[in-house]
Design an enzyme around this catalytic site. Structure first.
Site, PDB file in Angstrom:
ATOM      1  N   GLU D 242      43.479  42.917  34.659  1.00  0.00           N
ATOM      2  CA  GLU D 242      43.961  41.669  35.248  1.00  0.00           C
ATOM      3  C   GLU D 242      44.375  40.692  34.161  1.00  0.00           C
ATOM      4  OE1 GLU D 242      41.495  40.133  38.383  1.00  0.00           O
ATOM      5  OE2 GLU D 242      41.835  41.908  39.609  1.00  0.00           O
ATOM      6  N   GLU D 243      43.667  40.700  33.051  1.00  0.00           N
ATOM      7  CA  GLU D 243      44.019  39.834  31.931  1.00  0.00           C
ATOM      8  C   GLU D 243      45.455  40.093  31.484  1.00  0.00           C
ATOM      9  OE1 GLU D 243      41.277  39.803  28.673  1.00  0.00           O
ATOM     10  OE2 GLU D 243      42.819  39.292  27.204  1.00  0.00           O
ATOM     11  N   ARG D 244      45.810  41.356  31.427  1.00  0.00           N
ATOM     12  CA  ARG D 244      47.142  41.699  30.927  1.00  0.00           C
ATOM     13  C   ARG D 244      48.241  41.308  31.897  1.00  0.00           C
ATOM     14  NH1 ARG D 244      44.365  46.904  28.299  1.00  0.00           N
ATOM     15  NH2 ARG D 244      43.612  45.670  26.545  1.00  0.00           N
ATOM     16  N   GLY D 247      48.585  37.658  31.737  1.00  0.00           N
ATOM     17  CA  GLY D 247      49.274  37.242  30.516  1.00  0.00           C
ATOM     18  C   GLY D 247      50.777  37.438  30.622  1.00  0.00           C
TER      19      GLY D 247
END
Lengths: 391, 391, 387, 387
Positions: D242-244, D247
């Site tokens: 999810e971070e990616r 981002g």
């Protein structure tokens, strides 16, 4: 058959001794302060005769061919920042060439000789807020009043601007003439009344270089401060640009080499997944590719120098060298930061300083796009009609 | 201080006369036929002493330094295809260097002298189906039988293969030794029994070059055909590669220049939206950028040559020149085709031939990736452990 | 863009034809420099695949454009670029204007048999002196009684030798500005005065017959005019939109296959005691190219989705075409490179892919033409002519 | 990906906060080297914007991930990269594992106040000696009674100076392999032994407080363990996904704004008697970059659509992150370039954009890490270690 000989080697050694002893130990301090002591530093070089390598002995110069200037420009890349070398380059190859070639004896005695000796700091005033690359379009102008010029206007992005004693300033002096024939170069003593250099510029890099915005309000300068003939300022400046570009390219070589060296050293030592970062083929192949481009760039600088020294017009090759310099710096800087990982985002890291400093080379002294235009012109591929933009 | 002088200019003129009179008028025909008459063409060059520029006078050579070979390689780029220059380069700089340096007098008399005279056509047999860049891995081998070698195996992508009289062939001769010490170079007369060169290769470009796949079945060759010492074949070949690379880079310079020239000429003449294609800034700026890269590449070739002639080891610079050559050729070829529009897709168009021919340079004679590996090795950045691949 | 079960079925049908009736013969056609268009088109026509987006009354399937995109993708399973291109010309380049603006007579006579696979069409826009610069074509028609009399010539005409008819852009209105003096006319190619004897030798797309066609006093009835006179340029611009989206969609699988071939070859090829693929330089580069390919695919799908929902996607379609062209140049170059010596052998499929794909940046509006269109739609093109 | 009216509403709410409460203060925060995280987060928390994807029982909105993507896009209307990054850390980097695997106690104590905007969280993975190579971190916790005692340190911690708690990856299991010896522990940052006195001076993201944090015998109750012991590495890998995506989504609008600024500036800037933008070299390059940006946007939307529909998008999300990083490097470089001398002045927004965006390729898994992941998922990574 070799461009450089024993004497160049000696020169390089002298330059590096000054750097190691009197400059590099203080660079971090100067970077933090946003300025370096130009008079003090220049004096070091002046004492060794390094600020007038190419100028006549009569004025304190060494009367050497341009290959010595290139050798010195290369070694200045050993300074741990871009600001100090740039300041020196302004002194030796940007604000003095026209003065040395076309200035009166009186002007040379008053400004060139002390600048070669390292007793004065000079700067070059061409760019303005509304005219960076488009030199013909400057607005600063001088009108005659008695024996004086009275100058109004302003200059932007002036390296050495806060500390300089004098400026080689491009101004409009001839009313009604075409923009290539209405300009003159005038030496302005910067302690003259009406010179305001109070605006400090906050730059991405070149932090220890003092880059000024300078305003002129009714600045009065004697007419004998005119360099050469009135109306020839644009032409003189164009000639002056040629050495500026070659100098800038030469000065970049060592800086780029050092960025590669730093990156090899860092990635070699940095461990990742049980090996070094450098052990990754993606990394060492990319560094090999960049090193190849760097050798090609270096060879181009040397070739241009060689032809220049032998008396050829190298405007095209020098412009190509400057363009290649800008392109390669953008690419190499980006990759070196990348391969430093998180450390490549820390301002104190030398690679980040080099990245910020070197980013200027594609912008200053004629942006990449300006070089493209010049090269096209010399290749005969620029459209005749207005500007050749677009379809 | 200049690399090239009057004598080089004279040499260039002689080469171009042959090209203009005896080669270019026939190239289209040869391209269509898929071969050119190598013996006839080589004789033209041999008669003028052009096939042995760097070889000793005792063997019919001119004993000139390598800068003359580079000058000739450049001019060969004036030939209207890549196949013929490549064939000549194979003769002068790929299959003969080891023979000239390490061959016995008998071998030199029998093969080198007629090759310099243009009476014999040679070829170099290194690559195999299973071993292109990975030279150490070849499988062709020779066993001794009485005074002879008996050779079995096969070679792939052999330039001049169908017409050559002899091959400088790399084979395994020493059983049980490490792969860098078990190889030898042997001269194989290609009319020997057991040599099969019946397989025709259909290539993307270099159409008039005869590129053969050659099989050896119990080919018997006298042991005196061994070049130098047994087991030194790999080392000799590596040395031979150095000149091959520099030659290939030099040979590309003029070809790339001509592609740019063709593209400038075509886009200048081609009308579009009421102007010429060249009038588009996107086009003339891109061509200026490519010309800049080309000058950088050329300067790199000259610098490597200069250092080589002065006795330096230029393996790294020559490999860089070859890599830059491959990279630039891929980029420049692609853009030149692009700016030809629909004409850039027609096989008969010279730019398309140049595009197809030049695409080989990044693949043959050590692919770009092989150069990267060599450069890394010489920069000291290749991992010690097995192959340095991946993480 | 969500593809459904029906799209999947369509894909399967297309691949069934390709596997059985096309791929076994492609090498032969490539060597011969042409393929039997009528025979091949009939196979698709029989399955209703040449009129996916056209009305049912003309033999079409009345489906939205996402089906066309799905089919365009699958066509690249054909082992060459020439045959898919020929089909694309039929379904998305020479017929859209006819279907939208043609008279009933014209649609019955030319569109319906083309959808059925009984006729082969082609599109006549480019000329020797006017490739990207459509407005400057020179071919013209003058009226004579009930006929047009056409003179001039067309260049780079895909399907040109075999086509039964051409959707031909000609100047018909004297004195009007270049955007208002053109018309689209259906020219039956067996008409007297049509000369298509010049064979073009191309870098790639070898199995596609690309003709240079000359018209000398070619007489065509005026009822062959598509839509209104003087609207040819506008119709053609509209027609280009689907052509571009089709071209971008068609390139996806072609690129994907080149990457697959290269992955397979480098995996199997041994060098320095490992596979070529084991080199990080190689697998990282292939990963990077695969990333760009996914970006292209996503862009095509997004443009399709918006197009199907009724939006004007001229900008996105032009961007997809540009991205496709750029990527064809880059992927082709690297795939050849990683094949080493085998990457220089004409018989190698990757070399065919490289040669064929090189057309994408040149044909159907070169990359630079796309840049111009995108600039125009971004509002960044200078107003004045010539800077 | 079809965005609905509700997404539009959400976007509007986000922009309302930005325009009124954030952008007027950004220059000040940038100069100060930090922004008031608690105050700012509360503004978003009050509108329910910090828990879009989390269950309603914890104060979340229970919405699918497309809403998070929409918000990530809008956050880039903030005039710097530091504040959006801080919010992204809160919503998509330090909370996903807690929300999925944390105990009710932990969720009540840390997740709920974080969603409400009353607490600021941070994520502690990177260390001086372990950036991309997560498995090799050295910080460890040993058990002592009911507590963990933690020693070591974390580097490049966004929100580090102001955060109330850290989701911290530590080694807890001795002797197990590197993928099975780690745990995620919630560390309250006011605990004794936490030293966050080292200020980091960064190229960009100046208003973001990025800390180096040292732990010396930091005592934390064992109930602060998230999920199961030894599963920290696995949880973190899931959290990275999810971070990616976040981002990549967050970079879209930032890139778009840089292009807009550059278009505006070059349009207004006169040179050689015309605008800089009138140069074909300039408007064509901007068109090319805009094309790449649309490709990135389409890729993010496609990954989101598939993720929302339940697919594993690790590969597509990694591709989106890679493409985003590449494009940030390229767009930033060109936008600075086309600003000429103004492109070297720190106060210029485009220079801030350039410096801020440069982080994307380095943080949250560098480009090269993405390449490795993509290779792994493509099955092209060599089996053997080190070649």
């Amino acid at each position: 058959m070799q461009l450089f000989g024993q004497e160049h080697a000696l020169l390089r050694k002298t330059v590096n001794q000054i750097i190691d002893k009197h400059i590099n130990p203080y660079v971090d301090e100067w970077e933090a302060a946003g300025a370096f002591p130009a008079h003090e530093v220049f004096k070091r070089f002046g004492e060794q005769g390094l600020l007038g390598l190419k100028y006549p002995e009569a004025h304190g110069g060494a009367a050497l061919d341009y290959s010595y200037s290139v050798a010195m420009a290369e070694e200045l890349g050993n300074i741990n920042c871009g600001g100090v070398p740039m300041a020196i380059g302004v002194q030796t190859d940007m604000c003095t060439p026209a003065l040395a070639r076309f200035g009166s004896d009186d002007l040379k005695k008053t400004y060139l000789e002390p600048s070669i000796a390292g007793d004065m700091v000079g700067c070059i005033g061409v760019s303005e807020v509304g005219a960076g690359s488009d030199v013909a379009n400057i607005k600063t102008h001088a009108r005659k009043d008695g024996d004086d010029f009275v100058i109004n206007g302003g200059k932007m992005w002036i390296t050495n601007g806060y500390q300089a004693d004098w400026m080689c300033c491009l101004v409009n002096t001839v009313e009604g003439a075409a923009s290539h024939r209405n300009k003159s170069l005038i030496v302005i003593p910067l302690d003259a009344k009406g010179v305001d250099r109070s605006t400090k510029l906050d730059k991405l890099g070149m932090r220890c270089s003092d880059t000024a915005q300078i305003f002129f309000e009714d600045v009065r300068v004697p007419q004998r401060n005119l360099i050469g003939q009135e109306g020839y300022g644009f032409v003189y400046q164009m000639m002056q640009f040629q050495e500026e570009r070659l100098w800038a390219a030469a000065n970049s070589v060592r800086g780029l080499e050092r960025m590669l060296e730093m990156t090899i050293a860092y990635t070699r030592e940095r461990k990742l997944f049980g090996g070094s970062v450098l052990d990754n083929q993606y990394v060492h192949f990319k560094l090999a590719e960049l090193a190849t481009e760097l050798e090609a760039f270096k060879a181009l600088v040397y070739r241009a120098t060689e032809l220049y020294v032998s008396g050829k017009d190298v405007t095209q090759l020098a412009s190509m060298a400057k363009l290649k310099c800008g392109r390669l710096t953008r690419e190499l800087g980006d990759w070196c930061v990348q391969f430093h990982g998180g450390m490549g985002y820390m301002n104190e890291n030398p690679i980040v300083r080099a990245y910020r400093d070197s980013r200027l080379v594609a912008i200053g002294g004629g942006a990449d796009e300006v070089m493209l235009g010049i090269i096209c012109k010399l290749m005969g591929t620029l459209p005749k009609q207005s500007k050749g933009k677009s379809s």
